[in-house]
Design a protein around this motif. Structure first.
Motif, PDB file in Angstrom:
ATOM      1  N   ALA A 300       7.998  -2.887  16.912  1.00  0.00           N
ATOM      2  CA  ALA A 300       7.171  -2.621  15.724  1.00  0.00           C
ATOM      3  C   ALA A 300       7.879  -1.689  14.744  1.00  0.00           C
ATOM      4  CB  ALA A 300       5.809  -2.070  16.139  1.00  0.00           C
ATOM      5  N   PRO A 301       8.372  -0.498  15.178  1.00  0.00           N
ATOM      6  CA  PRO A 301       9.113   0.335  14.221  1.00  0.00           C
ATOM      7  C   PRO A 301      10.393  -0.317  13.729  1.00  0.00           C
ATOM      8  CG  PRO A 301       9.112   1.332  16.413  1.00  0.00           C
ATOM      9  CD  PRO A 301       8.130   0.225  16.452  1.00  0.00           C
ATOM     10  N   LEU A 302      11.028  -1.138  14.565  1.00  0.00           N
ATOM     11  CA  LEU A 302      12.224  -1.847  14.106  1.00  0.00           C
ATOM     12  C   LEU A 302      11.866  -2.804  12.968  1.00  0.00           C
ATOM     13  CD1 LEU A 302      15.218  -2.641  14.333  1.00  0.00           C
ATOM     14  CD2 LEU A 302      14.549  -4.291  16.112  1.00  0.00           C
ATOM     15  N   ALA A 303      10.780  -3.544  13.151  1.00  0.00           N
ATOM     16  CA  ALA A 303      10.332  -4.456  12.092  1.00  0.00           C
ATOM     17  C   ALA A 303       9.913  -3.692  10.842  1.00  0.00           C
ATOM     18  CB  ALA A 303       9.174  -5.313  12.606  1.00  0.00           C
ATOM     19  N   LEU A 304       9.264  -2.542  11.046  1.00  0.00           N
ATOM     20  CA  LEU A 304       8.828  -1.730   9.910  1.00  0.00           C
ATOM     21  C   LEU A 304      10.029  -1.228   9.112  1.00  0.00           C
ATOM     22  CD1 LEU A 304       6.168  -0.704   8.697  1.00  0.00           C
ATOM     23  CD2 LEU A 304       6.456   1.386  10.046  1.00  0.00           C
ATOM     24  N   LEU A 305      11.104  -0.881   9.806  1.00  0.00           N
ATOM     25  CA  LEU A 305      12.321  -0.435   9.122  1.00  0.00           C
ATOM     26  C   LEU A 305      12.903  -1.553   8.261  1.00  0.00           C
ATOM     27  CD1 LEU A 305      14.303   2.019   8.931  1.00  0.00           C
ATOM     28  CD2 LEU A 305      15.677   0.846  10.665  1.00  0.00           C
ATOM     29  N   GLN A 306      12.854  -2.789   8.764  1.00  0.00           N
ATOM     30  CA  GLN A 306      13.370  -3.920   7.978  1.00  0.00           C
ATOM     31  C   GLN A 306      12.490  -4.158   6.746  1.00  0.00           C
ATOM     32  OE1 GLN A 306      16.294  -4.612   9.483  1.00  0.00           O
ATOM     33  NE2 GLN A 306      15.430  -3.233  11.041  1.00  0.00           N
ATOM     34  N   LEU A 307      11.193  -4.025   6.930  1.00  0.00           N
ATOM     35  CA  LEU A 307      10.271  -4.165   5.803  1.00  0.00           C
ATOM     36  C   LEU A 307      10.544  -3.091   4.751  1.00  0.00           C
ATOM     37  CD1 LEU A 307       7.747  -5.347   4.422  1.00  0.00           C
ATOM     38  CD2 LEU A 307       6.356  -3.835   5.868  1.00  0.00           C
ATOM     39  N   ALA A 308      10.761  -1.862   5.212  1.00  0.00           N
ATOM     40  CA  ALA A 308      11.030  -0.757   4.288  1.00  0.00           C
ATOM     41  C   ALA A 308      12.280  -1.028   3.470  1.00  0.00           C
ATOM     42  CB  ALA A 308      11.179   0.545   5.075  1.00  0.00           C
ATOM     43  N   MET A 309      13.312  -1.543   4.119  1.00  0.00           N
ATOM     44  CA  MET A 309      14.565  -1.799   3.408  1.00  0.00           C
ATOM     45  C   MET A 309      14.408  -2.940   2.418  1.00  0.00           C
ATOM     46  SD  MET A 309      17.486  -0.531   3.078  1.00  0.00           S
ATOM     47  CE  MET A 309      17.610  -1.002   1.348  1.00  0.00           C
ATOM     48  N   GLY A 310      13.699  -3.982   2.817  1.00  0.00           N
ATOM     49  CA  GLY A 310      13.457  -5.079   1.895  1.00  0.00           C
ATOM     50  C   GLY A 310      12.666  -4.624   0.675  1.00  0.00           C
ATOM     51  N   TRP A 311      11.650  -3.787   0.910  1.00  0.00           N
ATOM     52  CA  TRP A 311      10.850  -3.245  -0.181  1.00  0.00           C
ATOM     53  C   TRP A 311      11.726  -2.420  -1.121  1.00  0.00           C
ATOM     54  CZ3 TRP A 311       5.095  -1.910   0.606  1.00  0.00           C
ATOM     55  CH2 TRP A 311       4.547  -1.421  -0.583  1.00  0.00           C
TER      56      TRP A 311
END
Length: 354
Positions: A300-311
């Motif tokens: 979950a935090p790994l996916a959240l980090l990818q979302l943050a970078m894409g944003w």
């Protein structure tokens, strides 16, 4: 030196990282009280102070010699001093000394073990030294240091993956391609981020390194496994993907500040932070005897980090005023990963207690 010094250095560097992240949040518009040091020195704190301390610390622990701990100690103290109001020139000079010690340590390791990956790690240490020299010469201006800092991260992490790729077998051609990508990247650093030919070389080096890692990294095979091994491989492959994105971004950096911001954070957050999550479960016990447990919830935090970078990248190009949620997501992702690891370990200790 036991684990006391590494643990103390790790704790101090983590505290500096929190300060640096706080400054980063303020810089992108999160409504927090203005803290002058971390905000104005955000890039310097994160690159020279945090990343420039953690890697030398890891190597010093591996060598088990008190001499080499002086580098990360000086780097950590310089960062703390700058945040506390130390005369900037003293802090910048201390960074150069710390980086020189790191280069000396890397040269010593290469002499002990003359391998391709140790050459790559020495190149990374040299890039950190050149960044520190640029900061000192330009009295704290970081524009000229930026490409060297980014090269330091790319060469250091890629060099460590080169070491692990030996498990799959390395042909002389593969090693030659790795160093061709490294040379292309370093050539781009010479001209800086505002030079068109240099950025083309820098971009080509990033793309070539991303392609090499995707082709030769053992993570391509371990992703098929289960549990912690699959998580580590997923994080590493995410990092490779962001390195490729950084290479594509570098081709369009010259005209816009948005491109520079996107490029920097694709490497420092997308690439480096994904790699840190992928390695933390084995590096923390090795460096400071700090053990954290694995849980599938770490995806979950790994996916959240990818979302943050894409944003962050989308906001950079289209709505700069809305970059701030990406910073919050990044902090939540890192804090969530740490909380999960500590929580799993704590529960395991309670279960094993008599």
């Amino acid at each position: 030196m036991g684990s006391l010094v590494p643990r103390s250095l790790l704790a101090a560097t983590a505290t500096l990282a929190v300060a640096g992240l706080y400054g980063g949040l303020v810089r992108i518009g999160v409504p927090l009280p203005y803290w002058t040091g971390p905000t104005e020195l955000h890039g310097l704190v994160m690159m020279q102070g945090v990343f420039g301390t953690l890697v030398p610390l890891e190597r010093a622990v591996a060598l088990r010699s008190p001499l080499w701990f002086s580098g990360p100690i000086i780097s950590m103290l310089a960062t703390a001093g700058l945040l506390a109001g130390l005369p900037p020139g003293m802090g910048f000079f201390a960074y150069v000394i710390a980086a020189l010690i790191f280069v000396g340590m890397s040269s010593y390791v290469l002499r002990l073990q003359p391998t391709a990956f140790n050459i790559a790690l020495l190149l990374g240490a040299g890039a950190l030294l050149l960044a520190a020299v640029q900061v000192l010469v330009e009295d704290g201006a970081i524009a000229s240091a930026l490409p060297w800092w980014l090269a330091y991260l790319v060469l250091t992490i890629s060099g460590e993956r080169l070491e692990l790729s030996r498990l799959m077998g390395q042909s002389p051609l593969a090693v030659a391609v790795f160093f061709a990508a490294s040379a292309t990247l370093l050539l781009g650093c010479v001209g800086g981020l505002d030079n068109s030919w240099a950025m083309m070389s820098f971009a080509a080096g990033l793309l070539a390194m991303a392609a090499w890692l995707w082709r030769h990294d053992i993570a391509r095979h371990t992703i098929r496994m289960r549990g912690q091994t699959r998580f580590m491989a997923a994080a590493i492959l995410c990092g490779h993907g962001w390195l490729a994105v950084a290479g594509l971004l570098a081709f369009g950096v010259i005209p816009t500040a948005a491109g520079v911001d996107a490029l920097i954070h694709a490497i420092t957050i997308g690439f480096a932070m994904s790699m840190i999550l992928g390695h933390a479960l084995i590096i923390l016990p090795a460096v400071a005897n700090v053990r954290i447990g694995y849980t599938p919830w770490m995806f979950a935090p790994l996916a959240l980090l990818q979302l943050a970078m894409g944003w962050r990248i989308i906001a950079d190009w289209f709505v700069p005023d809305w970059r701030w949620p990406s910073g919050l997501l990044t902090v939540v992702a890192l804090a969530g990963f740490a909380a999960l690891g500590i929580g799993v370990r704590a529960r395991a200790r309670r279960r094993s207690a008599p």
